[in-house]
Design an enzyme around this catalytic site. Structure first.
Site, PDB file in Angstrom:
ATOM      1  N   TYR A   1       0.711  -1.293   0.157  1.00 49.75           N
ATOM      2  CA  TYR A   1      -0.254  -0.026   0.076  1.00 49.75           C
ATOM      3  C   TYR A   1       0.880   1.230   0.104  1.00 49.75           C
ATOM      4  O   TYR A   1       1.918   1.359   0.321  1.00 49.75           O
ATOM      5  CB  TYR A   1      -0.952   0.004   1.205  1.00 49.75           C
ATOM      6  N   CYS A   2       0.277   2.511  -0.390  1.00 50.25           N
ATOM      7  CA  CYS A   2       0.818   3.692  -0.478  1.00 50.25           C
ATOM      8  C   CYS A   2      -0.380   4.737  -0.357  1.00 50.25           C
ATOM      9  O   CYS A   2      -1.353   4.474   0.226  1.00 50.25           O
ATOM     10  CB  CYS A   2       1.724   3.957  -1.586  1.00 50.25           C
ATOM     11  N   THR A   3       0.177   5.851  -0.397  1.00 56.43           N
ATOM     12  CA  THR A   3      -0.845   7.006  -0.152  1.00 56.43           C
ATOM     13  C   THR A   3      -2.080   6.986  -1.109  1.00 56.43           C
ATOM     14  O   THR A   3      -3.077   6.840  -0.480  1.00 56.43           O
ATOM     15  CB  THR A   3      -0.238   8.454  -0.467  1.00 56.43           C
TER      16      THR A   3
ATOM     17  N   GLY B   1      -2.111   4.815  -4.350  1.00 60.55           N
ATOM     18  CA  GLY B   1      -2.041   3.740  -4.991  1.00 60.55           C
ATOM     19  C   GLY B   1      -1.032   3.760  -6.169  1.00 60.55           C
ATOM     20  O   GLY B   1      -0.663   2.473  -6.711  1.00 60.55           O
TER      21      GLY B   1
ATOM     22  N   ILE C   1      -4.352   4.591   0.618  1.00 68.62           N
ATOM     23  CA  ILE C   1      -4.814   4.951   2.313  1.00 68.62           C
ATOM     24  C   ILE C   1      -6.054   5.698   1.926  1.00 68.62           C
ATOM     25  O   ILE C   1      -6.892   5.771   2.523  1.00 68.62           O
ATOM     26  CB  ILE C   1      -3.779   5.414   2.820  1.00 68.62           C
TER      27      ILE C   1
END
Length: 350
Positions: free
Chosen positions: A199-201, A203, A228
């Site tokens: 995951y990241c901020t 995508g 997220i």
């Protein structure tokens, strides 16, 4: 046609934005698709965005587009329609709407052509960026968090992870995304039988990271659709528990969106609970660090006594001291790996 760009000073643009009465909506989006001529596409999009009074940061490359923008509320639906109509590849594109938004995220439009929309450092000609892991929706994310065979991998930088992350998520300690990719493969070698959830901020990084993991022999790979931002929004809309703890760092003037009430980070100067990032007020430093209100007053917004003293000097003396100095005063670690300063808000593509 000459390259279109802004010609008004930052101070004037910021003052104009702050004086606006209409609310704005902060939006982020990305799309991996082939752009034959990024420069032509850049100029066409610049005119489209400018006509709708859109501010923000947009990167284009042959591999696609990456954008974080601010749109006047009355123009959001028009913007959506015109973006979808701009290219068939953009039709129906998911737009991530900010969770904690004061509408003051950007005050100028900057649109640049780059080699990549995310600096990944990958030069393997056999790498297929489209062979990505499976998407996870909010309910599936929560189920995976309870699965003992699943490992959550945070593909953001240390300063992002420090203020917020999923429960028990593994940090890949590095200063940049390009450094994280090989390190993630190395760290996960002993866990190839596990379910890898990345995951990241928003995508864009975890999508490419999931493809890189598959390229390196990992078969059980997932990533959170929309990152997220989309997870938290969908979880709230669906009445699900939000399992992200703390604050989500964002790459604009807000520097963070509050996801949960927990404060898991600490002031870099006194150690008090705090998760508010700032840049050192000393023009010769601008280090990104966490500072509580008490220390902000004590050090006048600076990261150290040295910078506090330097910022109080006459402008000419400050410029003399900065001359020939490539970096700031390097008081705090930006990551666990090495000292590094950041001028202004970090680049989200790094």
């Amino acid at each position: 046609m000459p390259v279109l760009h802004n010609r008004i000073s930052n101070d004037a643009l910021k003052a104009k934005m702050l004086a606006e009465s209409e609310p704005r909506t902060t939006i982020s989006f990305y799309k991996y698709f082939h752009i034959a001529d990024p420069k032509v596409t850049r100029d066409a999009l610049y005119q489209l965005f400018t006509a709708l009074n859109v501010f923000g940061r947009v990167y284009l490359a042959h591999e696609g587009i990456n954008a974080q923008i601010s749109v006047p509320a009355s123009n959001v639906e028009t913007f959506r329609a015109q973006l979808y109509a701009f290219d068939p590849a953009l039709e129906g594109l998911r737009l991530n709407i900010a969770l904690d938004d004061d509408g003051k995220s950007f005050w100028v439009l900057r649109m640049k052509v780059r080699d990549r929309i995310v600096a990944d450092g990958i030069d393997d000609p056999h790498f297929d960026a489209s062979n990505v892991g499976e998407y996870l929706q909010a309910a599936e994310v929560n189920a995976m968090l309870d699965d003992p065979d699943a490992l959550f991998i945070d593909m953001r930088n240390h300063y992002e992870y420090e203020v917020g992350h999923f429960e028990n998520a593994l940090e890949i300690p590095a200063d940049t995304f390009r450094e994280q990719l090989p390190k993630a493969v190395e760290m996960m070698q002993a866990h190839k039988d596990k379910k890898i959830v990345m995951y990241c901020t928003g995508g864009i990084r975890c999508e490419k990271a999931s493809a890189w993991m598959k390229h390196n022999g990992f078969n059980k790979v997932w990533h959170i659709e929309g990152g997220i931002i989309e997870y938290a929004r969908k979880a709230r809309d669906q009445g699900l528990p939000v399992r992200f703890i703390g604050k989500n760092f964002v790459f604009d003037e807000r520097m963070g969106e509050r996801i949960s009430d927990e404060i898991i980070a600490h002031c870099h100067q006194c150690g008090a609970p705090c998760d508010s990032h700032t840049n050192c007020k000393n023009d010769g430093c601008h280090l990104l660090f966490i500072q509580c209100p008490v220390c902000a007053e004590k050090y006048k917004g600076c990261c150290s006594e040295i910078c506090c003293e330097e910022s109080a000097l006459p402008p000419d003396e400050q410029r003399r001291r900065r001359a020939g100095r490539e970096n700031g005063n390097k008081i705090f670690n930006k990551s666990r790996g090495r000292l590094n300063t950041t001028l202004g808000i970090p680049d989200p593509t790094e």
